[in-house]
Scaffold this motif. Structure first.
Motif, PDB file in Angstrom:
ATOM      1  N   ASN A 129       0.864  -1.179   0.000  1.00  0.00           N
ATOM      2  CA  ASN A 129       0.000   0.000   0.000  1.00  0.00           C
ATOM      3  C   ASN A 129       0.906   1.235   0.000  1.00  0.00           C
ATOM      4  OD1 ASN A 129      -1.406   2.321   1.373  1.00  0.00           O
ATOM      5  ND2 ASN A 129      -3.138   0.901   1.280  1.00  0.00           N
ATOM      6  N   ALA A 132       0.569   3.794   2.904  1.00  0.00           N
ATOM      7  CA  ALA A 132       1.120   3.332   4.178  1.00  0.00           C
ATOM      8  C   ALA A 132       2.623   3.608   4.257  1.00  0.00           C
ATOM      9  CB  ALA A 132       0.841   1.839   4.357  1.00  0.00           C
ATOM     10  N   ILE A 159       0.868   1.277  11.825  1.00  0.00           N
ATOM     11  CA  ILE A 159       0.414   0.438  10.704  1.00  0.00           C
ATOM     12  C   ILE A 159       0.955  -0.979  10.877  1.00  0.00           C
ATOM     13  CG2 ILE A 159       0.509   0.120   8.188  1.00  0.00           C
ATOM     14  CD1 ILE A 159       1.034   3.197   8.035  1.00  0.00           C
ATOM     15  N   ALA A 163       0.590  -8.103   6.451  1.00  0.00           N
ATOM     16  CA  ALA A 163      -0.715  -8.771   6.500  1.00  0.00           C
ATOM     17  C   ALA A 163      -0.505 -10.230   6.113  1.00  0.00           C
ATOM     18  CB  ALA A 163      -1.688  -8.104   5.538  1.00  0.00           C
ATOM     19  N   ASP A 220      -0.133  -9.121  12.904  1.00  0.00           N
ATOM     20  CA  ASP A 220      -1.079  -8.808  13.973  1.00  0.00           C
ATOM     21  C   ASP A 220      -1.609 -10.075  14.646  1.00  0.00           C
ATOM     22  OD1 ASP A 220      -2.593  -9.245  11.461  1.00  0.00           O
ATOM     23  OD2 ASP A 220      -4.322  -8.873  12.735  1.00  0.00           O
ATOM     24  N   MET A 234      -6.721  -6.030   4.039  1.00  0.00           N
ATOM     25  CA  MET A 234      -6.050  -5.181   5.023  1.00  0.00           C
ATOM     26  C   MET A 234      -5.065  -4.233   4.339  1.00  0.00           C
ATOM     27  SD  MET A 234      -5.325  -8.098   7.915  1.00  0.00           S
ATOM     28  CE  MET A 234      -4.286  -7.040   8.920  1.00  0.00           C
ATOM     29  N   LYS A 237      -7.037  -1.514   2.330  1.00  0.00           N
ATOM     30  CA  LYS A 237      -7.611  -0.476   3.197  1.00  0.00           C
ATOM     31  C   LYS A 237      -6.561   0.350   3.931  1.00  0.00           C
ATOM     32  CE  LYS A 237     -11.706  -3.332   4.063  1.00  0.00           C
ATOM     33  NZ  LYS A 237     -12.403  -4.171   5.086  1.00  0.00           N
ATOM     34  N   GLN A 239      -4.779  -0.748   6.452  1.00  0.00           N
ATOM     35  CA  GLN A 239      -4.597  -1.231   7.819  1.00  0.00           C
ATOM     36  C   GLN A 239      -3.229  -1.889   7.961  1.00  0.00           C
ATOM     37  OE1 GLN A 239      -7.866  -3.936   8.082  1.00  0.00           O
ATOM     38  NE2 GLN A 239      -9.392  -2.354   8.541  1.00  0.00           N
ATOM     39  N   ALA A 240      -2.795  -2.519   6.877  1.00  0.00           N
ATOM     40  CA  ALA A 240      -1.476  -3.149   6.809  1.00  0.00           C
ATOM     41  C   ALA A 240      -0.767  -2.633   5.562  1.00  0.00           C
ATOM     42  CB  ALA A 240      -1.601  -4.667   6.769  1.00  0.00           C
TER      43      ALA A 240
END
Length: 401
Positions: A129, A132, A159, A163, A220, A234, A237, A239-240
């Motif tokens: 990402n 990120a 972050i 993932a 995680d 993830m 979005k 998140q990762a």
């Protein structure tokens, strides 16, 4: 026409929307030639259910016209004298010059084609990402040591660095990229293709295992049993930041409307820029008694390897055509890089079969190695103990012989 028409029964696990759509084009092509398609779909994307049903049919004396089979299992079916040859169709389309030698060899038994490849998935991808990385103020990692520095910065930025779905096949997928990145294609082949005990017990393998275990601290708590596409979500979005997964992950980014090079990056896993681990879907052809059935097999082989089907199917599936001379103009940037790297690594001898996706070793070896790697990652087995288990799994190939 009556002499040419035949039922074509194909066992496969192409049951997703895009796959089914592409398969429809193949069916139309064959039925326009006078054949009758008899679909034999089996749910279960990994093919385990299909393998069980196939064995039952063949042993009962009623094999399908063709079946989706991968890697060394093709050779095993041929060795047991169940497979037919489609060499004439291969000669007519000049498969020898349009397929990399390692791929052609996997489709042959004793010099004769017994299977047709359909596509190529690159396994050693790293999906990132871009937002990120920007938030953490870091660049994409180019080595595994570099990855951990990037991961530290990502954690400080709040972050999740990596993932991951904690399932054995996903663990094995990450591990094979680490082995390839740290040992190179030659070492990878020694370990997973030649099953060389000295290489498995070497310091290089110990280092790969140590690196693999270190990645866990950057995942995680929700990792165990997570599906691969949930891990991809993830990254989509934000998140990762990173996922190590084959190019089927690209379909998730595409469906979310994300653009490669802008919203996300598709890069080879650290240290694997000049290597390519592949996963190939292929169909093996089973011996048939009737001449019209044999003609139908030749037509099916030709259709599967035709430039038109290769393009249509792979645009839908996220993979790339197996033909090195394919027209890639309709494919996105990730696929175009994959095709370019596929060709260059084939020429350089750094194109390697994916152990995690049943391409490199017999099933009995694959199962033992995957179990050893997963136990190491999830249950705290030692490096030396894991190396010993990997050697034992490799020796299972000798027992099978």
């Amino acid at each position: 026409m009556a002499a040419q028409a035949a039922d074509i029964e194909v066992l496969h696990w192409w049951t997703s929307g895009g796959e089914a759509k592409a398969l429809g084009e193949l069916i139309k092509k064959l039925e326009s030639g006078g054949h009758r398609w008899r679909d034999f779909p089996v749910l279960g994307g990994g093919g385990d259910n299909a393998a069980i049903l196939l064995k039952t049919r063949v042993v009962s004396g009623y094999p399908p016209t063709a079946a989706q089979i991968k890697g060394p299992e093709i050779q095993q079916w041929a060795k047991e004298n169940y497979l037919a040859t489609v060499t004439e169709a291969a000669k007519a389309q000049d498969w020898d010059s349009s397929l990399p030698k390692v791929v052609a060899a996997a489709m042959k038994y004793q010099g004769r084609y017994v299977a047709a490849p359909v596509n190529v998935h690159r396994v050693n991808w790293m999906w990132i990402n871009t937002a990120a990385l920007k938030k953490a103020g870091v660049e994409p990692p180019t080595s595994w040591d570099d990855l951990f520095k990037v991961a530290d910065a990502l954690q400080k930025a709040g972050i999740i660095p990596i993932a991951h779905g904690g399932q054995p096949w996903q663990d094995f997928t990450v591990f094979e990229s680490i082995v390839l990145g740290q040992g190179g294609a030659g070492f990878y082949n020694k370990v997973f293709v030649e099953l060389d005990a000295a290489s498995i017990q070497s310091p290089t393998m110990a280092k790969a295992l140590e690196t693999f275990r270190k990645t866990r601290q950057y995942m995680d708590k929700g990792t165990p049993n997570r599906e691969w596409n949930a891990a991809t979500a993830m990254v989509i979005k934000g998140q990762a930041a990173i996922q190590f997964m084959g190019d089927w992950a690209k379909g998730e980014f595409s469906r979310a409307g994300k653009v490669p090079g802008q919203d996300y990056l598709c890069l080879p896993a650290p240290g694997t820029e000049k290597s390519y681990s592949y996963n190939i879907d292929s169909f093996a052809f089973f011996r048939q008694r009737q001449d019209d059935a044999k003609k139908a097999q030749a037509d099916l082989a030709a259709a599967l390897m035709s430039p038109e089907f290769q393009e249509t199917f792979n645009l839908a599936k996220g993979s790339i055509p197996v033909r090195t001379n394919a027209n890639m103009s309709k494919f996105d940037a990730c696929a175009q890089r994959s095709a370019s790297d596929f060709k260059s690594t084939a020429e350089a001898g750094t194109l390697v079969p994916s152990i995690a996706h049943h391409m490199a070793a017999p099933e009995v070896v694959f199962s033992g190695m995957q179990n050893a790697v997963s136990a190491f990652f999830n249950e705290g087995a030692s490096i030396s103990e894991t190396q010993a288990r990997l050697v034992a799994a490799a020796k299972a190939a000798e027992v099978r012989e």
